[in-house]
Enzyme design. Structure first.
Site, PDB file in Angstrom:
ATOM      1  N   LEU A  59     -11.623 161.381 -14.663  1.00  0.00           N
ATOM      2  CA  LEU A  59     -12.938 161.245 -15.235  1.00  0.00           C
ATOM      3  C   LEU A  59     -13.845 162.774 -14.608  1.00  0.00           C
ATOM      4  O   LEU A  59     -15.364 162.613 -14.674  1.00  0.00           O
ATOM      5  CB  LEU A  59     -13.475 160.138 -13.754  1.00  0.00           C
ATOM      6  CG  LEU A  59     -13.480 158.756 -14.361  1.00  0.00           C
ATOM      7  CD1 LEU A  59     -13.789 157.100 -13.666  1.00  0.00           C
ATOM      8  CD2 LEU A  59     -13.381 158.863 -15.730  1.00  0.00           C
ATOM      9  N   SER A 124     -18.418 147.588  -2.794  1.00  0.00           N
ATOM     10  CA  SER A 124     -17.687 147.002  -1.855  1.00  0.00           C
ATOM     11  C   SER A 124     -18.699 146.749  -0.426  1.00  0.00           C
ATOM     12  O   SER A 124     -19.826 147.255  -0.575  1.00  0.00           O
ATOM     13  CB  SER A 124     -16.821 148.350  -1.288  1.00  0.00           C
ATOM     14  OG  SER A 124     -17.083 148.375   0.454  1.00  0.00           O
ATOM     15  N   TYR A 148     -17.062 157.016   2.674  1.00  0.00           N
ATOM     16  CA  TYR A 148     -16.933 156.494   0.967  1.00  0.00           C
ATOM     17  C   TYR A 148     -17.275 155.137   1.220  1.00  0.00           C
ATOM     18  O   TYR A 148     -18.253 155.363  -0.191  1.00  0.00           O
ATOM     19  CB  TYR A 148     -15.597 155.571   2.376  1.00  0.00           C
ATOM     20  CG  TYR A 148     -14.779 154.425   1.278  1.00  0.00           C
ATOM     21  CD1 TYR A 148     -14.589 154.499  -0.164  1.00  0.00           C
ATOM     22  CD2 TYR A 148     -15.120 153.681   1.295  1.00  0.00           C
ATOM     23  CE1 TYR A 148     -14.129 153.790  -1.299  1.00  0.00           C
ATOM     24  CE2 TYR A 148     -14.475 152.081   0.514  1.00  0.00           C
ATOM     25  CZ  TYR A 148     -14.631 152.755  -1.123  1.00  0.00           C
ATOM     26  OH  TYR A 148     -14.057 151.295  -1.664  1.00  0.00           O
ATOM     27  N   LYS A 152     -19.770 154.549  -2.176  1.00  0.00           N
ATOM     28  CA  LYS A 152     -20.194 153.497  -2.868  1.00  0.00           C
ATOM     29  C   LYS A 152     -22.174 153.349  -2.733  1.00  0.00           C
ATOM     30  O   LYS A 152     -22.767 152.578  -3.720  1.00  0.00           O
ATOM     31  CB  LYS A 152     -19.659 151.978  -2.303  1.00  0.00           C
ATOM     32  CG  LYS A 152     -17.963 152.049  -2.341  1.00  0.00           C
ATOM     33  CD  LYS A 152     -17.740 151.911  -3.415  1.00  0.00           C
ATOM     34  CE  LYS A 152     -15.875 152.052  -4.093  1.00  0.00           C
ATOM     35  NZ  LYS A 152     -15.858 152.236  -5.070  1.00  0.00           N
ATOM     36  N   PHE A 177     -14.643 142.150  -0.684  1.00  0.00           N
ATOM     37  CA  PHE A 177     -14.207 141.858   1.075  1.00  0.00           C
ATOM     38  C   PHE A 177     -13.398 142.141   0.786  1.00  0.00           C
ATOM     39  O   PHE A 177     -12.684 143.780   0.198  1.00  0.00           O
ATOM     40  CB  PHE A 177     -14.739 140.726   1.564  1.00  0.00           C
ATOM     41  CG  PHE A 177     -16.260 140.363   1.230  1.00  0.00           C
ATOM     42  CD1 PHE A 177     -17.496 140.500   0.587  1.00  0.00           C
ATOM     43  CD2 PHE A 177     -17.185 140.501   2.517  1.00  0.00           C
ATOM     44  CE1 PHE A 177     -18.881 140.271   0.898  1.00  0.00           C
ATOM     45  CE2 PHE A 177     -18.314 140.812   3.034  1.00  0.00           C
ATOM     46  CZ  PHE A 177     -19.208 140.773   2.522  1.00  0.00           C
TER      47      PHE A 177
END
Ligand code: NAD
Ligand code: WQD
Length: 336
Positions: A59, A124, A148, A152, A177
């Site tokens: 991407l 997440s 990380y 998100k 989850f």
């Protein structure tokens, strides 16, 4: 619908691709295969009798993403592609921000140019950070604690800003989850590269004889047995959640956020015992110090997804372990 699935060769992407094909959708996958193999999709083709059009590129290659949108008339995008290892993200933050955030920006820019404004995004529960204000609802403040998780959170912000700036976008942010389990056929499943970071794949590799014992990180948490509690959700339930979200955003605009969890937490010891029931013999384990950054307890309030999407998780912990074990025992070395 003709749907682009980014990261479709990966664990959750391959299971969701299978469900999309079974529902009659046409699926095109883009994946750089950095953390996966095309074998997963060949098996999805075998299971469904349908073809998956796989484009192997990154991407980060904005021209290739543009070209894919020029050559196809997509009606929606399900965006799984991303790196997901918490520890690695602490070691290589630039790599994580580049891959996850810039990769998503490239995707969104191509979507905008091609006038495709329907997106389901893999967020997440990690965006809630170490919050123990359980059950965690979509209103719980976001407070990711590692690079990380912050990728998100940043992507969620970008998508919210996009929805505010242009009300023709339809965006579902799905906060998973702890995904576990595998398709009931045992033909596809999670195939971690190297030492698994997550509990279930580690337990499964011990059970199959690839590792000696499970290290249980902490037995002094304020929980009934002292070990950490999480909301494990079967990957097929998760896949069904994506189909429900796609259906919801099909004829609505706006930015929507849903937790995808069962609403029920299990301790590490309960998971190890359930896995032992699935395999027929106890899984060896040993207590070890806490893992830095771990919350004692995390589980979802999944009521918004039930109310809006009419979706709820159906499979219990024993089914999760039985399906995970079928995959692991028939594919002891994953897809290789
Ligand atoms: P996975 O690693 O199995 O799948 C991700 C896929 O994306 C891989 O096939 C990888 O090769 C591909 N990919 C990564 N970066 C790419 C890029 N720049 N260009 C093209 N392809 C790229 O992971 P998964 O468990 O299936 O997770 C899917 C998504 O769900 C991820 O975004 C992850 O952060 C998120 N998520 C996962 C979990 C979990 O515990 N598995 C929990 C919450 C959220
Ligand atoms: C579960 C429990 C551990 C391994 C992570 C990411 C999160 C999300 C899901 C992507 C905890 C214990 C674990 C082991 C153990 N991924 N454990 N021994 O930490 O809830 O969430 O995966 O978005 O971002 O942080 O899941 O499976 O690593 O741990 O005792 O070898 O098992 O301490 O209590 P976690 P996990």
């Amino acid at each position: 619908m003709k749907i682009l699935v980014t990261g479709g060769a990966g664990y959750i992407g391959s299971h969701t691709t299978l469900c999309l094909l079974e529902e009659g959708h046409e699926v095109v996958v883009v994946d750089n295969l950095r953390n996966s193999t095309s074998v997963s999709l060949r098996r999805v083709e075998r299971l469904t009798g349908r073809r998956v059009d796989l484009h192997e590129f990154d991407l980060l290659d904005a021209l290739a993403v543009d070209k894919l949108f020029e050559e196809n008339q997509f009606e929606a995008v399900v965006h799984f592609a991303g790196l997901k290892a918490v520890g690695e993200s602490v070691q290589k933050p630039l790599f994580y921000y580049q891959n996850n955030v810039v990769g998503t920006l490239n995707l969104l820019q191509s979507m905008e140019k091609a006038n495709v404004r329907r997106l389901v995004f893999s967020s997440s529960a990690t965006v809630y950070g170490a919050s123990e204000d359980v059950p965690l609802s979509e209103k719980t403040p976001l407070a990711a604690t590692n690079p990380y998780g912050r990728t998100k959170e940043q992507i969620e912000d970008i998508l919210s800003d996009l929805g505010t700036a242009d009300s023709s976008w339809s965006i579902a942010l799905l906060r998973y989850f702890n995904p576990v389990g595998a398709h009931e056929s045992g033909l596809i499943g999670e195939d971690p590269q190297g030492v698994p970071n997550n509990l279930l794949p580690f337990v499964a590799q011990v059970a199959v004889g690839r590792r000696e014992k499970v290290l249980v990180f902490g037995n002094d948490y304020p929980t009934p047995d002292g070990t950490g509690i999480r909301d494990y959700i079967h990957v097929m339930d998760l896949a069904a959640g994506h189909l429900a979200a796609l259906d919801y955003v099909k004829d609505r605009t706006g930015v929507f956020r849903w937790n995808l969890g069962t609403g029920r937490g299990y301790s590490v010891i309960e998971v190890i015992e359930a896995f032992g029931r699935a395999t027929g013999s106890p899984v060896p384990f040993q207590f070890a110090p806490r893992r830095p950054g771990d919350a004692a307890v995390s589980y979802a309030d999944p009521s918004a997804a039930l109310a809006d999407l009419r979706w709820s998780a159906r499979k219990d912990l024993d089914q999760m372990c039985a399906d995970h074990w079928r995959w692991q025992s028939t594919n002891p070395h994953g897809f290789s």
